[in-house]
Design a protein around this motif. Structure first.
Motif, mmCIF file in Angstrom:
data_model
loop_
_atom_site.group_PDB
_atom_site.id
_atom_site.type_symbol
_atom_site.label_atom_id
_atom_site.label_comp_id
_atom_site.label_asym_id
_atom_site.label_seq_id
_atom_site.Cartn_x
_atom_site.Cartn_y
_atom_site.Cartn_z
ATOM 1 N N ASP A 60 0.824 -1.210 0.000
ATOM 2 C CA ASP A 60 0.000 0.000 0.000
ATOM 3 C C ASP A 60 0.861 1.263 0.000
ATOM 4 O O ASP A 60 0.536 2.247 -0.659
ATOM 5 N N PHE A 61 1.945 1.266 0.743
ATOM 6 C CA PHE A 61 2.832 2.424 0.784
ATOM 7 C C PHE A 61 3.517 2.629 -0.556
ATOM 8 O O PHE A 61 3.679 3.754 -1.021
ATOM 9 N N GLU A 62 3.918 1.530 -1.175
ATOM 10 C CA GLU A 62 4.616 1.618 -2.455
ATOM 11 C C GLU A 62 3.716 2.170 -3.557
ATOM 12 O O GLU A 62 4.183 2.845 -4.470
ATOM 13 N N THR A 63 2.420 1.895 -3.478
ATOM 14 C CA THR A 63 1.484 2.362 -4.502
ATOM 15 C C THR A 63 0.789 3.658 -4.103
ATOM 16 O O THR A 63 -0.046 4.158 -4.847
ATOM 17 N N GLY A 64 1.112 4.180 -2.923
ATOM 18 C CA GLY A 64 0.520 5.447 -2.485
ATOM 19 C C GLY A 64 -0.894 5.317 -1.954
ATOM 20 O O GLY A 64 -1.598 6.317 -1.820
ATOM 21 N N HIS A 65 -1.327 4.127 -1.620
ATOM 22 C CA HIS A 65 -2.669 3.921 -1.073
ATOM 23 C C HIS A 65 -2.632 4.044 0.446
ATOM 24 O O HIS A 65 -2.820 3.076 1.177
ATOM 25 N N ILE A 66 -2.376 5.256 0.920
ATOM 26 C CA ILE A 66 -2.345 5.498 2.357
ATOM 27 C C ILE A 66 -3.262 6.673 2.673
ATOM 28 O O ILE A 66 -3.547 7.509 1.822
ATOM 29 N N VAL A 67 -3.738 6.698 3.899
ATOM 30 C CA VAL A 67 -4.642 7.755 4.347
ATOM 31 C C VAL A 67 -4.083 8.309 5.649
ATOM 32 O O VAL A 67 -3.697 7.555 6.541
ATOM 33 N N SER A 68 -4.052 9.643 5.774
ATOM 34 C CA SER A 68 -3.535 10.255 6.994
ATOM 35 C C SER A 68 -4.599 10.204 8.090
ATOM 36 O O SER A 68 -5.784 9.979 7.836
ATOM 37 N N GLU A 69 -4.159 10.450 9.305
ATOM 38 C CA GLU A 69 -5.097 10.459 10.429
ATOM 39 C C GLU A 69 -6.118 11.578 10.268
ATOM 40 O O GLU A 69 -7.295 11.406 10.590
ATOM 41 N N MET A 72 -8.762 10.464 7.938
ATOM 42 C CA MET A 72 -9.644 9.503 8.619
ATOM 43 C C MET A 72 -10.634 10.235 9.523
ATOM 44 O O MET A 72 -11.820 9.902 9.548
ATOM 45 N N LYS A 73 -10.160 11.245 10.266
ATOM 46 C CA LYS A 73 -11.052 12.021 11.137
ATOM 47 C C LYS A 73 -12.115 12.732 10.312
ATOM 48 O O LYS A 73 -13.292 12.757 10.684
ATOM 49 N N ARG A 74 -11.704 13.324 9.204
ATOM 50 C CA ARG A 74 -12.633 14.049 8.353
ATOM 51 C C ARG A 74 -13.691 13.099 7.762
ATOM 52 O O ARG A 74 -14.874 13.416 7.729
ATOM 53 N N GLU A 75 -13.257 11.927 7.326
ATOM 54 C CA GLU A 75 -14.166 10.980 6.681
ATOM 55 C C GLU A 75 -15.042 10.216 7.674
ATOM 56 O O GLU A 75 -16.219 9.998 7.429
ATOM 57 N N PHE A 76 -14.441 9.833 8.795
ATOM 58 C CA PHE A 76 -15.156 8.949 9.737
ATOM 59 C C PHE A 76 -15.437 9.589 11.095
ATOM 60 O O PHE A 76 -15.864 8.899 12.018
ATOM 61 N N GLY A 77 -15.198 10.880 11.205
ATOM 62 C CA GLY A 77 -15.457 11.573 12.466
ATOM 63 C C GLY A 77 -16.892 11.444 12.937
ATOM 64 O O GLY A 77 -17.165 11.366 14.144
ATOM 65 N N LYS A 78 -17.829 11.409 12.001
ATOM 66 C CA LYS A 78 -19.234 11.281 12.369
ATOM 67 C C LYS A 78 -19.537 9.944 13.038
ATOM 68 O O LYS A 78 -20.572 9.780 13.688
ATOM 69 N N TYR A 79 -18.627 8.975 12.903
ATOM 70 C CA TYR A 79 -18.800 7.679 13.558
ATOM 71 C C TYR A 79 -17.987 7.575 14.843
ATOM 72 O O TYR A 79 -17.918 6.514 15.446
#
Length: 83
Positions: A60-69, A72-79
């Motif tokens: 995932d790191f090699e292909t750039g498929h990473i998400v910052s914290e 994650m807060k912005r996307e899943f904060g409502k949960y």
């Protein structure tokens, strides 16, 4: 103690191993004989399995498929993420 039934397979014999052992087709098991006991060692298989999972996670790191914290807060904060 569990039991295994030995069956004839061609000119050899074999046994069906329980699914709970987590083995898959093609796995090679180490064993040793101690008196009348056969000891099956799956430690090497477990290490290879763990190594494979770790290598796949680094892909995932090699292909750039990473998400910052923050993402994650912005996307899943409502949960409740990040609280």
């Amino acid at each position: 103690m569990g039991k295994l039934k030995v069956r004839k397979i061609g000119n050899s014999v074999g046994a069906i191993l329980p699914k709970e052992w987590g083995l898959k087709e093609g796995d090679v098991l180490d064993y040793q004989k101690k008196g009348n006991y056969y000891i099956i060692d799956t430690q090497q298989l477990a290490q290879e399995h763990d190594r494979q999972i770790i290598e796949e996670s680094f892909a995932d790191f090699e292909t750039g498929h990473i998400v910052s914290e923050e993402e994650m807060k912005r996307e899943f904060g409502k949960y409740g993420w990040g609280e």
